[in-house]
Structures are given as C-alpha cells and as structure tokens.
Scaffold this active site. Structure first.
Site, mmCIF file in Angstrom:
data_model
loop_
_atom_site.group_PDB
_atom_site.id
_atom_site.type_symbol
_atom_site.label_atom_id
_atom_site.label_comp_id
_atom_site.label_asym_id
_atom_site.label_seq_id
_atom_site.Cartn_x
_atom_site.Cartn_y
_atom_site.Cartn_z
ATOM 1 N N ARG A 32 0.793 -1.360 -0.003
ATOM 2 C CA ARG A 32 -0.022 0.238 0.005
ATOM 3 C C ARG A 32 0.762 1.300 -0.028
ATOM 4 O O ARG A 32 0.439 2.441 0.586
ATOM 5 C CB ARG A 32 -1.126 0.077 1.108
ATOM 6 C CG ARG A 32 -1.870 -0.929 1.166
ATOM 7 C CD ARG A 32 -2.960 -0.749 0.013
ATOM 8 N NE ARG A 32 -3.974 -1.935 0.234
ATOM 9 C CZ ARG A 32 -5.453 -1.798 0.647
ATOM 10 N NH1 ARG A 32 -5.731 -0.610 1.073
ATOM 11 N NH2 ARG A 32 -6.366 -2.845 0.284
ATOM 12 N N ARG A 36 -3.103 6.756 0.265
ATOM 13 C CA ARG A 36 -3.186 7.974 1.105
ATOM 14 C C ARG A 36 -2.134 8.524 1.908
ATOM 15 O O ARG A 36 -2.185 9.373 2.696
ATOM 16 C CB ARG A 36 -4.470 7.649 1.986
ATOM 17 C CG ARG A 36 -5.769 7.611 1.071
ATOM 18 C CD ARG A 36 -6.940 6.786 1.577
ATOM 19 N NE ARG A 36 -6.590 5.544 1.856
ATOM 20 C CZ ARG A 36 -7.544 4.636 2.221
ATOM 21 N NH1 ARG A 36 -8.710 5.155 2.816
ATOM 22 N NH2 ARG A 36 -7.139 3.264 2.622
ATOM 23 N N ARG A 45 -6.437 11.972 -6.265
ATOM 24 C CA ARG A 45 -7.671 11.135 -5.795
ATOM 25 C C ARG A 45 -8.788 12.314 -5.556
ATOM 26 O O ARG A 45 -9.897 11.689 -5.960
ATOM 27 C CB ARG A 45 -7.502 10.352 -4.592
ATOM 28 C CG ARG A 45 -8.331 9.761 -3.822
ATOM 29 C CD ARG A 45 -8.733 8.329 -4.679
ATOM 30 N NE ARG A 45 -9.485 7.759 -3.985
ATOM 31 C CZ ARG A 45 -10.967 8.009 -3.702
ATOM 32 N NH1 ARG A 45 -11.277 9.010 -4.043
ATOM 33 N NH2 ARG A 45 -11.631 7.409 -2.960
ATOM 34 N N ASP A 82 -6.601 -3.191 -7.730
ATOM 35 C CA ASP A 82 -7.110 -3.627 -6.751
ATOM 36 C C ASP A 82 -7.261 -5.110 -6.831
ATOM 37 O O ASP A 82 -7.582 -5.541 -7.968
ATOM 38 C CB ASP A 82 -8.538 -2.885 -6.119
ATOM 39 C CG ASP A 82 -8.620 -3.449 -4.537
ATOM 40 O OD1 ASP A 82 -8.241 -2.296 -3.897
ATOM 41 O OD2 ASP A 82 -9.412 -4.272 -4.522
ATOM 42 N N TYR A 158 -14.938 -12.037 -0.208
ATOM 43 C CA TYR A 158 -15.410 -10.647 -0.768
ATOM 44 C C TYR A 158 -16.754 -11.028 -1.472
ATOM 45 O O TYR A 158 -17.935 -10.543 -1.526
ATOM 46 C CB TYR A 158 -14.643 -9.518 -1.284
ATOM 47 C CG TYR A 158 -13.722 -9.011 -0.402
ATOM 48 C CD1 TYR A 158 -14.175 -8.027 0.164
ATOM 49 C CD2 TYR A 158 -12.457 -9.439 -0.556
ATOM 50 C CE1 TYR A 158 -13.395 -7.470 1.091
ATOM 51 C CE2 TYR A 158 -11.503 -8.645 0.385
ATOM 52 C CZ TYR A 158 -12.166 -7.846 1.273
ATOM 53 O OH TYR A 158 -11.314 -7.017 2.141
HETATM 54 O O1 CP3 Z 1 0.387 0.499 -3.305
HETATM 55 C C1 CP3 Z 1 -0.001 -0.682 -3.358
HETATM 56 O O2 CP3 Z 1 -0.188 -1.543 -2.536
HETATM 57 C C2 CP3 Z 1 -1.246 -0.828 -4.714
HETATM 58 C C3 CP3 Z 1 -2.370 -0.909 -4.645
HETATM 59 C C4 CP3 Z 1 -3.261 -1.762 -3.987
HETATM 60 C C5 CP3 Z 1 -4.565 -1.214 -3.555
HETATM 61 N N1 CP3 Z 1 -5.094 -2.344 -2.966
HETATM 62 C C6 CP3 Z 1 -5.071 0.038 -3.653
HETATM 63 C C7 CP3 Z 1 -5.951 0.677 -2.596
HETATM 64 C C8 CP3 Z 1 -3.060 -2.988 -3.599
HETATM 65 C C9 CP3 Z 1 -2.104 -4.140 -3.645
HETATM 66 C C10 CP3 Z 1 -4.545 -3.449 -2.977
HETATM 67 C C11 CP3 Z 1 -4.649 -5.013 -2.518
HETATM 68 C C12 CP3 Z 1 -5.778 -4.965 -1.663
HETATM 69 N N2 CP3 Z 1 -7.247 -4.445 -1.762
HETATM 70 C C13 CP3 Z 1 -5.973 -6.082 -0.743
HETATM 71 C C14 CP3 Z 1 -4.879 -7.197 -0.255
HETATM 72 C C15 CP3 Z 1 -3.903 -6.391 0.652
HETATM 73 C C16 CP3 Z 1 -4.409 -6.099 1.937
HETATM 74 O O3 CP3 Z 1 -4.401 -4.970 2.253
HETATM 75 O O4 CP3 Z 1 -4.968 -6.916 2.586
HETATM 76 C C17 CP3 Z 1 -7.343 -6.058 -0.103
HETATM 77 C C18 CP3 Z 1 -7.829 -7.085 0.873
HETATM 78 C C19 CP3 Z 1 -8.106 -5.057 -1.019
HETATM 79 C C20 CP3 Z 1 -9.662 -4.544 -0.883
HETATM 80 C C21 CP3 Z 1 -9.891 -3.268 -0.581
HETATM 81 N N3 CP3 Z 1 -9.549 -2.152 -1.435
HETATM 82 C C22 CP3 Z 1 -10.124 -2.861 0.412
HETATM 83 C C23 CP3 Z 1 -10.583 -3.485 1.720
HETATM 84 C C24 CP3 Z 1 -10.291 -1.603 0.231
HETATM 85 C C25 CP3 Z 1 -10.816 -0.357 1.466
HETATM 86 C C26 CP3 Z 1 -10.140 -0.150 2.602
HETATM 87 C C27 CP3 Z 1 -9.164 0.865 2.574
HETATM 88 O O5 CP3 Z 1 -7.915 0.800 2.649
HETATM 89 O O6 CP3 Z 1 -9.561 2.232 2.331
HETATM 90 C C28 CP3 Z 1 -9.563 -0.853 -0.753
HETATM 91 C C29 CP3 Z 1 -9.421 0.141 -1.421
HETATM 92 C C30 CP3 Z 1 -8.231 0.609 -1.772
HETATM 93 N N4 CP3 Z 1 -7.312 -0.184 -2.393
HETATM 94 C C31 CP3 Z 1 -7.460 1.902 -1.553
HETATM 95 C C32 CP3 Z 1 -6.434 1.831 -2.331
HETATM 96 C C33 CP3 Z 1 -5.022 2.925 -2.275
HETATM 97 C C34 CP3 Z 1 -7.928 3.186 -0.665
HETATM 98 C C35 CP3 Z 1 -8.898 3.703 -1.586
HETATM 99 C C36 CP3 Z 1 -8.947 5.229 -1.638
HETATM 100 O O7 CP3 Z 1 -8.063 5.959 -2.096
HETATM 101 O O8 CP3 Z 1 -9.921 5.865 -1.395
#
Ligand code: CP3
Length: 347
Positions: A32, A36, A45, A82, A158
């Site tokens: 991640r 943010r 964003r 994602d 999911y």
């Molecule tokens: O920098 C990186 O790692 C690259 C991008 C990346 C994102 N999601 C962007 C993202 C990666 C590798 C993921 C994987 C992901 N997504 C996982 C597996 C890794 C983990 O964290 O366990 C999972 C379970 C998800 C599903 C997911 N996506 C959730 C549960 C959420 C909401 C929670 C949150 O963090 O807000 C997301 C949204 C998400 N994916 C964001 C980002 C940057 C936040 C969204 C935003 O900018 O509003």
C-alpha cells in the site's frame, strides 16, 4: 507484436533477493505504498469521481504507481489496482464506498450464481494491463514492477460476504454449509486469476504477489482444504517470473506455504522471525514490521527496523511491513523505515 519493455533494470536488488541471490543490501518496499500516505496521491484522488476512476484510467494508475518511487525511493513499484477487479471481470461488479470500503451490490448465494460467472480474460481487465505497459515504459528500468492478485479464498470471501467484515462469517459458513459450491467458485476464481496474472506478466510485471489477506481467519483444516490447493495451482501455473505468497495471519500454515512452488513468502508481525526462518529455510522472506510501529517516535522506528533486519540476517530477505501501511501513518516515519533499511550495514 510484443510490447514488453526489455530495458535492463538499473536497480534489481528486489528481484535478486526474491530469487534468493546474494545482495549488497536488503531491498525495501511497502504494501500500500501508493495511496493515502502520500499528499500527491490524496490531491489527485480528490480531483476524481472516485477510486475506480483511478484504477481504470491507465495514465492515472501509472502516475500513482510512480509516486512512491519518486518520494520514498523504494526498491520496487507495485502496480496501482485492486484485488477486486477479478470478481468484477467474472461478472460481479464492486463499488468503492467513500470512507467505508468495498461493496458488492450482488453476492454469490447459489450454484446458479456460480454458474453464471465467467472465467475472466486478461482483456476484461485491460485497464490494468495497459497501466502495467505504461508504467514499465515510464519506469525505464529504475526498479522492478510488481503485479498482483488476491488469493482465491480472499476473493471468495468478498464475493460471498459482499464487502468487508470483522469475521467473514458468511463466507466461512459457506465453506461448511456447501463445500461443493465453495470448491466450484474457488476453482473459477483460480482459473481467472491465472489468466490475469499471466496477462500482467506478458505486459511486463517482473514478479507477482498473491495476497491472501483473510488467510488467518480460517482453521488449519479449512485452510488446507479450501485455500492452499488453489494457491498451489496458481504457483504451479506461473513459471515466467518469481511469485510471492502472502498468507496473512496463517502462522499455522507456514510449513505448507514453505513447500509451495513460489520464491518469496510474506511474513506478518504475528510470526516470529527466527521461528519462521527455521520453518521455511530455503525461501526468501518478506516483511514484517508491525505497521503500528510507525506511530512511535522516529528513534523507536529506527531501532525496531534495525532489530528486524538483524533477525532476518541480511540475505533472503525483502524488508516490508507485516501488512499494508495505514493511511494516517506520518510520512516521516515511512521515510525513516525505508532509509534505515537502505543505510543498514551488517557487521
Ligand atoms: O500500493 C499498493 O499496494 C498498490 C495498490 C493496492 C490497493 N489495494 C489500492 C487501494 C493493492 C496491492 C491493494 C490490494 C488489496 N485490496 C487487498 C490485499 C492487501 C491487503 O491490504 O490485505 C485487499 C484486501 C483489497 C480490498 C480493498 N481495497 C479494501 C478492503 C479497501 C478499502 C480499505 C481502505 O484501505 O480504504 C480497498 C481500497 C483501496 N485499494 C485503496 C487503495 C489505495 C484506498 C482507496 C482510496 O484511495 O480511497
């Protein structure tokens, strides 16, 4: 015509460590890292309609993939996308609800629902494939690019649950209630994931990581029956690039994960480093500082990072956190973590 960039890597520490080769210093990146924690991510964003616009516009996905490379100077980039793009490509669209997370308007309930899903083609996720090609070009060999997908069990969770959950009790319950439906869905997710990961590799991904974020909520018996066999299929299908398997929380499954046909195993902060090394002696380990450690004063962040490095021993290690960095982590702490790894020398 192959569009794959053949530019040699200027910094290949991450890939060499992944393959178990000797390195001059431990490579570092953060799960991640694009997101943010970075003001430039938040600015971009906030100018958009939402998260999906960012994921689905290759030029923008490329831009945010590169932001942490410029700002933090980490040793690997991870493509901005994602794990939930796979259910959508199979026919189950998701929404990303501001401040709440993912939501699936329709979930999988019956065998008919499973049968109605398609096996995804890489073309169904053309935006991420395009983003990888563009990012490889823009990186121009600075660092390797990581592709990724969710592990079948986590994607299943999911698709059944319809969104995030503290317990994923519906999804876990489904495994007990209807193993046949569960296996059929897991198989379809697995086939889709293999096609998608191969598409990412063809487009230029130098390594692919499989995120099993909800591995740790299954019992060892459930994990052996419903999670590992499908991860194994993915690992066995991919021999073009190294594969990282991160089974978050599944400390009980380390002996089996260590036997998978993968190069790197992700380690979270629940897993003792020395014990994990004993259980998995031959693979590269990735992790594992507690992301909450980064809320401590910088001097503590530095000390904890050095202790972690020392315990891993300097080789067959890729430094990372034990899970994704939390959005409200001070940027200075993230930089302190990265810089401490890069400056550390083993005596
Ligand atoms: O920098 C990186 O790692 C690259 C991008 C990346 C994102 N999601 C962007 C993202 C990666 C590798 C993921 C994987 C992901 N997504 C996982 C597996 C890794 C983990 O964290 O366990 C999972 C379970 C998800 C599903 C997911 N996506 C959730 C549960 C959420 C909401 C929670 C949150 O963090 O807000 C997301 C949204 C998400 N994916 C964001 C980002 C940057 C936040 C969204 C935003 O900018 O509003």
């Amino acid at each position: 015509m192959k569009l794959k960039s053949n530019t040699p890597l200027k910094n290949d520490l991450f890939l060499r460590a992944a393959k178990g080769e000797k390195v001059e210093r431990v490579p570092v990146w953060l799960m991640r890292q694009a997101g943010r924690i970075l003001p430039q991510y938040r600015a971009l964003r906030n100018s958009l309609s939402g998260f999906k616009e960012l994921v689905e516009t290759p030029e923008l996905a490329c831009e945010v993939t590169l932001q942490p490379i410029d700002e933090l100077e980490v040793d690997a980039a991870i493509i901005f996308s994602d794990i939930l793009v796979i259910p959508e490509a199979m026919g189950l669209p998701y929404e990303m609800v501001e401040k709440r997370g993912p939501h699936f308007p329709k979930t999988i309930q019956t065998l008919e629902d499973v049968n109605a899903l398609k096996i995804a083609e890489a073309n169904d996720i053309a935006y991420t494939i395009e983003a990888i090609k563009l990012t490889k070009k823009e990186l121009n060999g600075r660092v390797p690019l990581i592709g990724f997908a969710g592990a079948p069990w986590t994607i299943f969770a999911y698709m059944i649950e319809g969104g995030g959950s503290k317990t994923f009790s519906k999804a876990k319950g489904q495994l007990y209630k209807d193993p046949n439906l569960s296996h059929q869905l897991l198989e379809k997710i697995t086939q889709s994931t293999i096609v998608y990961l191969k598409g990412q590799i063809e487009a230029g991904a130098d390594l692919v990581q499989v995120f099993d974020s909800w591995a740790g909520i299954l019992s060892p018996t459930q994990y052996a029956a419903f999670a590992l066999p499908y991860i194994q299929k993915i690992c066995d299908a991919i021999d073009e690039v190294p594969v990282t398997v991160f089974a978050k929380g599944a400390y009980f499954a380390r002996p089996a994960v260590g036997e998978l046909n993968c190069s790197v195993v992700g380690v979270d902060w629940n897993m003792d480093i020395k014990e994990t090394r004993q259980i998995i002696p031959h693979k590269t380990l990735q992790g594992n500082l507690d992301p909450c450690q980064l809320y401590a004063p910088l001097s503590e962040v530095k000390k904890a990072t050095q202790t972690m490095l020392e315990q891993f021993g300097g080789q067959k290690h890729i430094a990372n956190l034990g899970h994704g960095v939390y959005p409200d982590t001070p940027l200075d702490s993230v930089k302190c973590f990265v810089d401490t790894v890069k400056e550390y020398s083993f005596s």
